[in-house]
Write a protein that holds these residues in place. Structure first.
Motif, PDB file in Angstrom:
ATOM      1  N   ARG A  58      -3.863  -9.627  -1.131  1.00 39.23           N
ATOM      2  CA  ARG A  58      -2.376 -10.061  -1.263  1.00 39.23           C
ATOM      3  C   ARG A  58      -1.631 -10.494   0.235  1.00 39.23           C
ATOM      4  N   TYR A  59      -2.016  -9.773   1.086  1.00 38.05           N
ATOM      5  CA  TYR A  59      -1.376  -9.827   2.302  1.00 38.05           C
ATOM      6  C   TYR A  59      -2.357 -10.401   3.449  1.00 38.05           C
ATOM      7  N   LYS A  60      -3.273 -11.252   3.041  1.00 33.85           N
ATOM      8  CA  LYS A  60      -4.263 -11.835   3.789  1.00 33.85           C
ATOM      9  C   LYS A  60      -3.828 -12.607   4.972  1.00 33.85           C
ATOM     10  N   ALA A  61      -2.744 -13.490   4.646  1.00 33.17           N
ATOM     11  CA  ALA A  61      -2.524 -14.496   5.755  1.00 33.17           C
ATOM     12  C   ALA A  61      -2.120 -13.922   6.965  1.00 33.17           C
ATOM     13  N   LEU A  62      -1.544 -12.866   7.187  1.00 37.57           N
ATOM     14  CA  LEU A  62      -0.918 -12.466   8.582  1.00 37.57           C
ATOM     15  C   LEU A  62      -2.030 -11.388   9.224  1.00 37.57           C
ATOM     16  N   SER A  63      -3.048 -10.944   8.577  1.00 38.29           N
ATOM     17  CA  SER A  63      -3.711  -9.911   8.964  1.00 38.29           C
ATOM     18  C   SER A  63      -5.262 -10.334   9.185  1.00 38.29           C
ATOM     19  N   MET A  64      -5.452 -11.676   8.996  1.00 37.01           N
ATOM     20  CA  MET A  64      -6.822 -12.011   9.064  1.00 37.01           C
ATOM     21  C   MET A  64      -6.997 -12.929  10.518  1.00 37.01           C
ATOM     22  N   CYS A  65      -8.162 -13.261  10.735  1.00 33.22           N
ATOM     23  CA  CYS A  65      -8.391 -14.228  11.939  1.00 33.22           C
ATOM     24  C   CYS A  65      -8.712 -15.567  11.481  1.00 33.22           C
ATOM     25  N   ARG A  76       3.785  -7.499   8.732  1.00 33.87           N
ATOM     26  CA  ARG A  76       2.659  -6.963   7.503  1.00 33.87           C
ATOM     27  C   ARG A  76       3.241  -5.729   6.991  1.00 33.87           C
ATOM     28  N   ASN A  77       3.903  -5.100   7.749  1.00 33.26           N
ATOM     29  CA  ASN A  77       4.451  -3.871   6.913  1.00 33.26           C
ATOM     30  C   ASN A  77       5.379  -4.293   6.006  1.00 33.26           C
ATOM     31  N   ILE A  78       6.309  -5.224   6.108  1.00 33.09           N
ATOM     32  CA  ILE A  78       7.113  -5.450   5.263  1.00 33.09           C
ATOM     33  C   ILE A  78       6.539  -6.094   3.960  1.00 33.09           C
ATOM     34  N   LEU A  79       5.638  -6.927   4.175  1.00 32.32           N
ATOM     35  CA  LEU A  79       5.018  -7.468   3.121  1.00 32.32           C
ATOM     36  C   LEU A  79       4.031  -6.518   2.346  1.00 32.32           C
ATOM     37  N   ALA A  80       3.961  -5.418   2.757  1.00 28.93           N
ATOM     38  CA  ALA A  80       3.050  -4.212   2.010  1.00 28.93           C
ATOM     39  C   ALA A  80       3.740  -3.321   1.329  1.00 28.93           C
TER      40      ALA A  80
END
Length: 223
Positions: A58-65, A76-80
């Motif tokens: 669900r939160y892939k876009a900002l935690s990936m490379c 990422r924290n707000i989106l989680a």
């Protein structure tokens, strides 16, 4: 990652959601602002370090490379957290920021990257930007994008981002105005015209930054 379930979290979440919507939006604006080295405009600066894409979630876009340059984990924290906060923050983030790809980002992977964004995010994005190097053949290790890649990128954006209507090109001055050994200014000006012609039929607004006043005729010619 799902919402954290404890009494303090529930109390804090309830208090936050009781705030007026316009105040919550100001908080999102403050929390999701990441300084960038390009322009005075909110950007999600995407850098590609060459690794494979991670497993999607669900939160892939900002935690990936590829990853958001300069983001310290706040987004990422707000989106989680609680789903309403996630939805509001996601909507604000992608509708108010330009999704900006550094020259290091491999445009061959653009479609795969966009697929890692949620349908909500893809439906919110209105502005996409590219760092442009028009002359790179004298620079060792600097990737060279072709106009064919930009043309494919324009078509992908028009298909995958239904609200996309603006493209921003940041013309790196080191490569837009090349040294004599790399050529002359006329080919660089031609590159601006080619980009305008490739993207012009597919989006409403095209912005080149910075663009010499003498080169604005290229946009008129493309139109």
């Amino acid at each position: 990652m799902g919402p954290i379930n404890n009494s303090n979290h529930d109390l804090n979440t309830t208090s936050f959601l009781n705030l007026p919507p316009e105040l919550r939006l100001k908080i999102y604006e403050y929390a999701l602002t990441v300084p960038n080295d390009y322009i005075d405009k909110p950007l999600i600066v995407i850098n590609d370090r060459g690794n494979v894409f991670t497993v999607r979630n669900r939160y892939k876009a900002l935690s990936m490379c590829p990853s958001w340059v300069g983001e310290d984990g706040t987004a990422r924290n707000i989106l989680a957290v609680y789903h309403q906060i996630h939805d509001e923050a996601e909507n604000y983030l992608y509708s108010h920021h330009t999704l900006f790809f550094r020259n290091s980002f491999d445009l061959v992977r653009l479609g795969d990257f966009l697929d890692t964004l949620s349908p909500t995010a893809r439906g919110c994005i209105r502005s996409v930007g590219f760092e442009v190097y028009l002359f790179v053949h004298t620079q060792m290790g600097v990737p060279k994008r072709t106009l064919k890649q930009y043309e494919r990128a324009a078509r992908l954006l028009s298909v995958k981002l239904p609200e996309w209507n603006n493209v921003l090109f940041y013309l790196d001055p080191r490569f837009y105005y090349p040294a004599a050994a790399a050529g002359c200014r006329e080919p660089a000006a031609r590159g601006v015209l080619d980009l305008a012609a490739k993207f012009g039929p597919l989006c409403r607004d095209i912005t080149f930054y910075p663009l010499s006043t003498s080169d604005y005729r290229l946009l008129w010619e493309a139109q």
